[in-house]
Motif scaffolding. Structure first.
Motif, PDB file in Angstrom:
ATOM      1  N   LEU A 132       0.828  -1.210   0.000  1.00 21.86           N
ATOM      2  CA  LEU A 132       0.000   0.000   0.000  1.00 21.86           C
ATOM      3  C   LEU A 132       0.861   1.257   0.000  1.00 21.86           C
ATOM      4  CD1 LEU A 132      -2.760  -1.078   2.554  1.00 21.86           C
ATOM      5  CD2 LEU A 132      -3.084  -0.639   0.113  1.00 21.86           C
ATOM      6  N   TYR A 174       0.242   7.435   2.708  1.00 18.11           N
ATOM      7  CA  TYR A 174      -0.949   7.379   3.557  1.00 18.11           C
ATOM      8  C   TYR A 174      -0.639   7.968   4.928  1.00 18.11           C
ATOM      9  CZ  TYR A 174      -3.257   4.056   0.412  1.00 18.11           C
ATOM     10  OH  TYR A 174      -3.850   3.458  -0.674  1.00 18.11           O
ATOM     11  N   ASP A 228      -5.325   6.698   7.791  1.00 16.58           N
ATOM     12  CA  ASP A 228      -5.757   6.117   6.517  1.00 16.58           C
ATOM     13  C   ASP A 228      -5.197   4.714   6.320  1.00 16.58           C
ATOM     14  OD1 ASP A 228      -7.112   8.442   5.967  1.00 16.58           O
ATOM     15  OD2 ASP A 228      -5.631   9.213   4.542  1.00 16.58           O
ATOM     16  N   GLN A 263      -7.044   2.250   8.552  1.00 22.00           N
ATOM     17  CA  GLN A 263      -8.370   1.950   8.008  1.00 22.00           C
ATOM     18  C   GLN A 263      -8.278   1.021   6.796  1.00 22.00           C
ATOM     19  OE1 GLN A 263     -11.295   2.689   9.447  1.00 22.00           O
ATOM     20  NE2 GLN A 263      -9.982   3.504  11.064  1.00 22.00           N
ATOM     21  N   LYS A 264      -7.284   1.262   5.966  1.00 19.47           N
ATOM     22  CA  LYS A 264      -7.094   0.454   4.764  1.00 19.47           C
ATOM     23  C   LYS A 264      -6.788  -1.006   5.142  1.00 19.47           C
ATOM     24  CE  LYS A 264      -6.595   1.682   0.363  1.00 19.47           C
ATOM     25  NZ  LYS A 264      -7.747   1.953  -0.451  1.00 19.47           N
TER      26      LYS A 264
END
Length: 161
Positions: free
Chosen positions: A24, A30, A34, A37-38
């Motif tokens: 990610l 991020y 964030d 949450q991802k």
């Protein structure tokens, strides 16, 4: 969903979760919030996710400060003013103090002026409706009223410099 033809999704844990976190962050910056949450969206355990995000932040793979600077520059390129930028930082759960140094270096008058010239041209609006339209436009973009009034009434270089 007893006899689904699809295999059950594996919940990422351990090295699998770590690899997902790296994947990610390799694609996009991020904020901690964030990223958490991802990773939670994949069904991972909250405690494990918090530990991983903390570890990634300590090793500088994830940085809220870097994210804040990137977000600030991105918002400025999109023609956003201080209020809209603070709103974007809040949305990503980032402390505005992290971008304060870069924030203070920005000439908000110049940003608003270039935005106004790009949209409406360099002439001073004499028609009240046109002036109100320019004011609303700059307010929506997140600029302060004192800056907006200077921009709307700006005659040229001799005025403010």
């Amino acid at each position: 969903m007893k006899d689904s033809p699809y295999p059950a999704k594996k919940v990422p844990t351990g090295n699998r979760l770590r690899a997902l976190g790296f994947a990610l962050l390799a694609k996009k910056e991020y904020s901690r919030s964030d990223l958490k949450q991802k990773l939670l969206a994949y069904g991972a355990d909250l405690d494990e996710v918090e530990t991983l995000v903390e570890e990634l932040a300590q090793q500088h793979y994830q940085s809220d400060e870097r994210m804040a600077g990137m977000l600030l520059r991105s918002q400025i390129r999109q023609g956003r003013g201080p209020a809209r930028i603070k709103q974007a930082l809040k949305k990503h759960d980032i402390d505005p103090e992290l971008a304060q140094q870069e924030y203070d270096e920005v000439d908000w008058f110049q940003q608003a002026l270039s935005l106004k010239i790009k949209k409406f041209g360099s002439e001073i609006a004499t028609d009240p409706k046109q002036k109100a339209r320019q004011i609303r436009f700059l307010q929506y973009r997140g600029f302060a009223m004192d800056v907006i009034m200077k921009v709307v009434n700006y005659k040229g270089e001799e005025d403010f410099y």
